[in-house]
Design an enzyme around this catalytic site. Sequence first.
Site, PDB file in Angstrom:
ATOM      1  N   TYR A  66      36.142  50.101 -50.644  1.00  0.00           N
ATOM      2  CA  TYR A  66      36.214  50.954 -49.456  1.00  0.00           C
ATOM      3  C   TYR A  66      34.997  50.652 -48.585  1.00  0.00           C
ATOM      4  O   TYR A  66      33.943  51.283 -48.718  1.00  0.00           O
ATOM      5  CB  TYR A  66      36.210  52.435 -49.842  1.00  0.00           C
ATOM      6  CG  TYR A  66      37.467  52.975 -50.466  1.00  0.00           C
ATOM      7  CD1 TYR A  66      38.634  52.231 -50.530  1.00  0.00           C
ATOM      8  CD2 TYR A  66      37.489  54.261 -50.996  1.00  0.00           C
ATOM      9  CE1 TYR A  66      39.783  52.736 -51.110  1.00  0.00           C
ATOM     10  CE2 TYR A  66      38.644  54.789 -51.570  1.00  0.00           C
ATOM     11  CZ  TYR A  66      39.785  54.020 -51.626  1.00  0.00           C
ATOM     12  OH  TYR A  66      40.910  54.541 -52.200  1.00  0.00           O
ATOM     13  N   PHE A 220      47.605  59.494 -49.871  1.00  0.00           N
ATOM     14  CA  PHE A 220      48.395  59.479 -48.632  1.00  0.00           C
ATOM     15  C   PHE A 220      49.396  60.635 -48.605  1.00  0.00           C
ATOM     16  O   PHE A 220      50.498  60.511 -48.074  1.00  0.00           O
ATOM     17  CB  PHE A 220      49.112  58.142 -48.464  1.00  0.00           C
ATOM     18  CG  PHE A 220      49.218  57.692 -47.024  1.00  0.00           C
ATOM     19  CD1 PHE A 220      48.096  57.667 -46.215  1.00  0.00           C
ATOM     20  CD2 PHE A 220      50.420  57.292 -46.488  1.00  0.00           C
ATOM     21  CE1 PHE A 220      48.185  57.252 -44.899  1.00  0.00           C
ATOM     22  CE2 PHE A 220      50.521  56.878 -45.166  1.00  0.00           C
ATOM     23  CZ  PHE A 220      49.391  56.851 -44.368  1.00  0.00           C
ATOM     24  N   GLY A 223      48.583  61.845 -44.817  1.00  0.00           N
ATOM     25  CA  GLY A 223      48.391  60.830 -43.793  1.00  0.00           C
ATOM     26  C   GLY A 223      49.652  60.292 -43.171  1.00  0.00           C
ATOM     27  O   GLY A 223      49.652  59.878 -42.009  1.00  0.00           O
ATOM     28  N   PRO A 227      49.368  60.795 -36.715  1.00  0.00           N
ATOM     29  CA  PRO A 227      49.370  59.636 -35.820  1.00  0.00           C
ATOM     30  C   PRO A 227      48.091  58.815 -35.977  1.00  0.00           C
ATOM     31  O   PRO A 227      46.993  59.364 -36.032  1.00  0.00           O
ATOM     32  CB  PRO A 227      49.450  60.271 -34.425  1.00  0.00           C
ATOM     33  CG  PRO A 227      50.063  61.624 -34.643  1.00  0.00           C
ATOM     34  CD  PRO A 227      49.548  62.068 -35.986  1.00  0.00           C
TER      35      PRO A 227
END
Length: 308
Positions: A66, A220, A223, A227
């Site tokens: 990351y 996720f 997410g 947008p």
Amino acid sequence: MTTTPDAAAAGTWQLGDRTVHRLGLGAMRLVGMPWDTTPRDRDASVAVLRRAVELGVNHIDTAAFYFTPVRSANELISTALQPYGDDLTITTKVGPARSRNGDFEEMARPEQLRGQVEENLRQLGRDHLDIVNLRWGTRMAGEGREPESVAEHFGALAELRDAGLVRNLGISNVLPEQLTEAMTVAPVVCVQNQYGLTSREDDAVLALCGEHSIAFVPFFAVGAAVPGASPRGGADETGQAEVAGVAAAHGVTPAQVRLAWTLHRGPHVLAIPGTGSPVHLEENVAAGALRLTDEELALLDGIAPAAG
């Protein structure tokens, strides 16, 4: 009167030898996404981490891969939170490999996993890692994930656990049969797969985890509906009206409803929403206290039928 959110409201779960609140924090968004036009403010990200701990978050998910050209999630965590509290659990993952310029390379071979574990140790400033997930493959749920055996890689991590570098093991982005195989190699404390209200291909994995008291930790989960959060295109608007209706009834945001729905999937389900915003952090933590009615859960469940 405004009440300060508390991650403890989500309840707890046992991750191997660690007890964590079911509402945690994902560190990926602290560095900014690769397609962001400007770097995320470093001081703001450090402040989010410190505020998360103040709000009772004691489970942070990260990875050495990351990073962006000017930010590293592990470095931010190390800077913000050392000396680490005794109750803080940091989960990291190995398998994917990135070159120094950020390009993804072939997945690490079993004998390369020790180097990745040691990289996380150095960056986090620790002599052992609480939990390490083997992140498998390159394709996500719905994209035809790689079905190959995970035994050799997971066995290599088990050797590192026996050597004292790792306390607990998990696995990520796997099919049910791969989880079953991993359990024959070493104890699995968590599974981290893509999963959310409109992405439920892994209902079977969630159920299998519940049968074996393994934490299911979706990534996720929110997410997909935000947008700009995904490189694959616009936000998924499936069920938008239903989610908005439930949110209005509780005076909360649609994202909070999605997080609450995730936690309602079972006592073994954890949440690790990522954010670089102090406001969104507090909203995410507050979602751990949101209780949906049976009627609301039935409505939301009907948005995306269970797979299988």
